[in-house]
Design an enzyme around this catalytic site. Sequence first.
Site, short mmCIF file in Angstrom:
data_model
loop_
_atom_site.label_atom_id
_atom_site.label_comp_id
_atom_site.label_asym_id
_atom_site.label_seq_id
_atom_site.Cartn_x
_atom_site.Cartn_y
_atom_site.Cartn_z
N ARG A 104 41.76 -23.56 24.71
CA ARG A 104 40.57 -23.40 23.68
C ARG A 104 41.14 -23.88 22.31
O ARG A 104 41.89 -22.84 21.93
CB ARG A 104 40.00 -22.24 23.95
N ASP A 203 46.82 -12.74 28.37
CA ASP A 203 47.62 -12.01 27.66
C ASP A 203 47.88 -10.57 28.35
O ASP A 203 48.95 -10.13 28.36
CB ASP A 203 47.18 -11.67 26.23
#
Length: 209
Positions: A104, A203
């Site tokens: 993104r 993450d």
Amino acid sequence: MDHLTIVTHPLVQHKLTLMRDRDTSTAVFRQLLREISQLLAYEVTRELPMTTKRIDTPVQPMDAPTLAGRKMALVSILRAGNGLLDGILELVPSARVGFVGLYRDEETLQPVQYYFKAPEQLEDRLVIAVDPMLATGNSSAAAVDLLKAKGATNIRFLCLLAAPEGVARMKEAHPDVPIVTAALDERLNENGYIVPGLGDAGDRMFGTK
């Protein structure tokens, strides 16, 4: 929303709560994602086509139910999609696997493609695209665009969390693609993250932040 299924099973919701907790470690988060993906897989595969085949049990012959048609295709939207992919593959080890690489753009929130590899004969397979987060819906819609261009006609989308904005975007772009998720959260924040959400799934899964 007839195109959206929220899996409210107690085990799904309990594991999701543990994943939302900011103090959950990377290792535990990764394990929970694998476990919850298997529970979600039961729902997304609920209507698989069936046939029968003749087998011999230890007692007598019988016509037993078995999956029909070509083996399904699981398509991971990289990188976080791999966390869902691994768990589903434990249940359906014969599935064919594809990958869509999208990231993104943090300025525009639009998807940028960097990789695409899918199994052959998608037109004859159930295709399940997986990504933990359905946020803006832009990456998910772009991934489905690629799969349809490759010939897929029977596609389902599986995610862990969805935002109303992402669900609306997917319905607008691909009203024929059912969505299965564990929760529909409140909204997106100004950075395009799901609220309350669980942070960045990639993450947290890979320990990169």
